[in-house]
Design a protein around this motif. Structure first.
Motif, PDB file in Angstrom:
ATOM      1  N   ARG A   1      31.418  32.653 -94.610  1.00  7.38           N
ATOM      2  CA  ARG A   1      32.740  32.039 -94.761  1.00  7.38           C
ATOM      3  C   ARG A   1      33.101  31.910 -96.233  1.00  7.38           C
ATOM      4  NH1 ARG A   1      30.364  28.648 -90.788  1.00  7.38           N
ATOM      5  NH2 ARG A   1      29.946  27.104 -92.409  1.00  7.38           N
ATOM      6  N   ARG A   2      34.357  31.593 -96.469  1.00 10.62           N
ATOM      7  CA  ARG A   2      34.802  31.460 -97.857  1.00 10.62           C
ATOM      8  C   ARG A   2      34.091  30.311 -98.577  1.00 10.62           C
ATOM      9  NH1 ARG A   2      39.874  33.160 -95.672  1.00 10.62           N
ATOM     10  NH2 ARG A   2      40.644  35.014 -96.782  1.00 10.62           N
TER      11      ARG A   2
ATOM     12  N   SER B   1      37.883  42.704 -91.747  1.00 13.62           N
ATOM     13  CA  SER B   1      38.072  41.638 -92.743  1.00 13.62           C
ATOM     14  C   SER B   1      36.893  40.664 -92.725  1.00 13.62           C
ATOM     15  CB  SER B   1      39.373  40.882 -92.471  1.00 13.62           C
ATOM     16  OG  SER B   1      40.492  41.729 -92.648  1.00 13.62           O
TER      17      SER B   1
ATOM     18  N   ARG C   1      34.412  40.134 -95.819  1.00 11.58           N
ATOM     19  CA  ARG C   1      34.207  38.800 -96.401  1.00 11.58           C
ATOM     20  C   ARG C   1      32.704  38.504 -96.498  1.00 11.58           C
ATOM     21  NH1 ARG C   1      37.455  36.459 -93.486  1.00 11.58           N
ATOM     22  NH2 ARG C   1      39.193  36.552 -94.946  1.00 11.58           N
TER      23      ARG C   1
ATOM     24  N   SER D   1      31.457  40.258 -99.465  1.00  7.51           N
ATOM     25  CA  SER D   1      31.808  39.571-100.712  1.00  7.51           C
ATOM     26  C   SER D   1      30.913  38.357-100.951  1.00  7.51           C
ATOM     27  CB  SER D   1      33.277  39.146-100.685  1.00  7.51           C
ATOM     28  OG  SER D   1      33.492  38.093 -99.754  1.00  7.51           O
TER      29      SER D   1
ATOM     30  N   GLU E   1      35.936  38.684-103.924  1.00 12.87           N
ATOM     31  CA  GLU E   1      36.600  38.838-102.619  1.00 12.87           C
ATOM     32  C   GLU E   1      37.962  39.504-102.783  1.00 12.87           C
ATOM     33  OE1 GLU E   1      38.044  36.162 -98.765  1.00 12.87           O
ATOM     34  OE2 GLU E   1      36.841  35.258-100.359  1.00 12.87           O
TER      35      GLU E   1
ATOM     36  N   PHE F   1      38.954  43.132-101.135  1.00 14.53           N
ATOM     37  CA  PHE F   1      40.041  43.248-100.153  1.00 14.53           C
ATOM     38  C   PHE F   1      41.165  44.131-100.670  1.00 14.53           C
ATOM     39  CE2 PHE F   1      37.934  40.000 -97.800  1.00 14.53           C
ATOM     40  CZ  PHE F   1      38.388  40.132 -96.486  1.00 14.53           C
TER      41      PHE F   1
END
Length: 693
Positions: free
Chosen positions: A478-479, A578, A582, A585, A600, A604
């Motif tokens: 996750r971010r 995506s 992610r 990244s 990231e 992208f």
């Protein structure tokens, strides 16, 4: 060996000079023709010490030797001379009557000292024959004799440098390098102690004598070695009067033609001298008798049953009351010496007693050091046991070490006091210092071991607290993954550091040491995260495909998708890609600091929004300069924190798309088949074709 040696008695046993014999000798050997090119070598020493034997082997003469089968009797009487065969320059050997002969008795020592002084006066080289085991003894080392001739030599004759060659007979295993300094020291002490005339108050020994020392094997036990060593010594007498030769400086040497007259005058001066300083009779008797008594007491001490039992006991282990027992044994023999020597000269008596005490203490000292060794060992073992027991009870490490050290060293001091003897002031401080060093070393070793155990426990705690949670967070992709990892790392590290600091408080370590250990724990935690991140980065392609498969094949409720024809496969594919990108990244770099980066966004914009196809040869150079992924580094990310470089990400993405393309194609095919079947009405309603990928 006997050719042309012409053995002649120069002075008879009564002190009469053989003028006619010397003149005949000079004629036979043609000494008169030698001018200044001749040397005189004399030998002196105890009776039956092998002087004549040495001269005969050294100079090929035939002086009369002692018959061993007739016992030790006086062989040479008076002074004899002979021609040294085969030696250049012409050399005269002079054989003196032995000293300490029983034939003359204790009172008739004048001739011995007169003949010795005569030899020193006319000789270039004087051999002083002495037994190896007599080195350091008052009389056997010719001390009284040398003292007398030194004193009278200075008074009667002007300085004429004579070589004194001390020949140590029947050498033992003790190297000459160890015997020589002792002998030289004795000679120098004699020189310093003798009274000197005003003209020679500050005259050094080297003005009168050049001292040389050599050693020979036993003639009776090692005859071959003796002969070989004598042959080597013989070579030193060749060219003896040349510069640097064995002879002295030859000052005042008379021509050979005047040798007879000169020798007669020297003997006359010696015989008529009324001030010759001979030791007093009572001093000589006291010296000999006190030394005999002292030697007898030392001999009895060595074989004393009480001492032997004590020595055996101390070899096996520590002996309670060691000092008292040994002091009692020593005191018994010292008291006996005092009683048996009470009527002898006080000065001699005290000097010999001091020597007895010194030798006795030197003899028993090894047993004392053995005793200290046992005390040291027991004290150290006691410290080890007490420290282990204290730590087992949970007491603080530093406090335990301090308490155990104090009690063990105190006991050692008491036991050392018990082992000390009254007659000596032996110091046990070196052994005590070693004990303290050994205690410190053991305490340090235990400290290191305990701290290592504690650190290992908290490292394991960090491993359990971080490994699986970090792996789970990385796989989620996750971010906020790295923010969550940083929070987790900080929380778990602070818990461990706090507990660790409390645990080691009892060690009372320096703050710098504590800070260093805490930092190592923090570094260990960070390295755990780094290691886990590298492991997952190595499996990034597998994780990306798993993430793609999960998002692509399952709906928002985590239910398998049914391709009915209504699904937007293009949008689903984009979402799945995506999610995978992610994840890429997240694993591209380690982000333990809060510094932001653009990984990231770059991925992208380059891989999702931009074209990822291989450029043609025509526009490759143009796009290479604008492609943000055509690099081996990330902006704002150090090489140490880089797990996957931009160019590697690009390659991985290309491989990822290629390996997941089949899944997308299958979904599209299934959807088309469903639509086509529904359109024809041939698709069974009860068995709708559902494809699970």
């Amino acid at each position: 060996m006997e050719e042309d040696c012409c053995v002649t008695q120069l002075i008879d046993a009564n002190g009469s000079f053989n003028v006619e014999g010397l003149d005949n000798f000079m004629k036979k050997v043609k000494l008169i023709d030698c001018g200044l090119s001749y040397a005189v070598v004399a030998i002196m020493g105890p009776q039956s010490s092998g002087k004549s034997t040495l001269l005969n082997h050294l100079f090929h003469t035939n002086f009369r030797e002692m018959d061993a089968y007739k016992g030790r009797t006086q062989t040479t009487k008076g002074i004899w001379i002979a021609n040294c065969v085969g030696i250049q320059p012409f050399t005269i050997a002079m054989d003196l009557e032995g000293t300490d002969g029983r034939e003359r008795g204790q009172d008739d020592t004048t001739f011995e000292k007169q003949s010795a002084l005569f030899a020193l006066a006319i000789s270039d080289i004087v051999l002083i024959n002495m037994w190896c085991h007599d080195i350091g003894r008052e009389h056997a080392a010719n001390r009284p004799l040398l003292k007398t001739v030194f004193q009278v030599m200075m008074r009667l004759f002007s300085p004429r440098k004579t070589t004194l060659l001390f020949v140590i007979r029947d050498k033992t295993k003790t190297p000459l390098e160890l015997l020589e300094p002792v002998l030289r020291e004795d000679i120098q002490k004699i020189w310093v102690e003798v009274p000197k005339p005003q003209a020679h108050t500050n005259t050094p020994l080297s003005d009168f004598f050049n001292v040389e020392i050599t050693a020979l094997s036993s003639y009776e036990e090692k005859e071959e070695n003796f002969k070989e060593e004598v042959a080597q010594l013989r070579q030193r007498f060749f060219h003896s009067i040349s510069p640097g030769g064995l002879a002295g400086d030859r000052r005042g040497v008379v021509p050979a033609s005047g040798f007879s007259f000169s020798a007669q005058q020297i003997w006359k001066v010696i015989k008529e001298n009324k001030d010759l300083d001979l030791p007093a009779h009572k001093i000589m008797v006291a010296t000999v008798r006190c030394e005999e008594i002292a030697n007898e007491k030392l001999s009895r001490l060595i074989s004393d049953e009480g001492w032997l039992e004590l020595e055996d006991a101390v070899q096996a282990g520590p002996v309670l009351g060691f000092g008292k027992k040994l002091s009692s044994v020593l005191e018994m023999y010292f008291s006996e010496y005092d009683m048996e020597t009470i009527y002898y000269d006080e000065g001699v008596r005290n000097a010999k007693r001091q020597q007895l005490v010194s030798k006795a203490l030197q003899f028993v000292y090894p047993a004392y050091t053995t005793m200290l060794g046992h005390l040291h060992y027991n004290a150290l073992e006691s410290f080890k046991t007490r420290l282990e027991q204290a730590l087992h009870k949970g007491e603080g490490f530093a406090a335990s070490v301090c308490t155990c050290t104090h009690s063990c060293v105190l006991e050692f001091d008491h036991e050392c006091a018990d082992a000390a003897i009254r007659q000596a002031n032996w110091d046990a401080s070196e052994v005590r210092d070693k004990l303290c060093r050994d205690i410190d070393a053991h305490a340090s070793s235990v400290c290191s071991a305990k701290l290592s155990e504690i650190i290992a426990i908290y490292e394991k705690q960090l491993t359990l607290a971080l490994n699986e949670p970090v792996e789970s967070l990385l796989e989620a992709g996750r971010r906020d993954t790295w923010a969550s990892i940083r929070k987790l790392l900080k929380r778990e590290t602070e818990v461990v550091v706090s507990d660790f600091s409390t645990t080691i408080a009892g060690f009372e370590l320096k703050q710098t040491t504590v800070d260093s250990m805490v930092q190592k724990l923090r570094d260990y935690a960070i390295n755990l995260v780094r290691k886990k991140a590298r492991e997952d980065a190595g499996k990034v392609l597998i994780h990306m495909k798993d993430r793609f498969s999960t998002v692509f094949k399952q709906d928002n409720d985590s239910m398998p998708r049914v391709w009915t024809g209504k699904e937007d496969i293009r949008a689903i594919t984009r979402d799945a890609r995506s999610a995978s990108l992610r994840l890429l990244s997240v694993l591209a770099a380690i982000r333990l600091s809060e510094n932001p980066d653009k990984i990231e966004n770059v991925l992208f914009s380059s891989l999702m929004d931009g074209a990822v196809a291989v450029p043609s040869s025509q526009d490759r150079n143009i796009k290479a300069s604008t492609d943000p992924l055509a690099s081996s580094t990330w902006e704002e990310v150090s090489p140490m924190d880089t797990l996957i470089t931009p160019v590697q990400c690009k390659s991985l993405w290309r491989q990822f798309k290629a390996e997941t393309e089949y899944t997308v194609t299958q979904a599209i095919s299934a959807q088309l088949l469903m639509i086509f079947s529904l359109y024809l009405g041939t698709y069974p309603a009860h068995s709708c074709m559902i494809l699970f990928f």
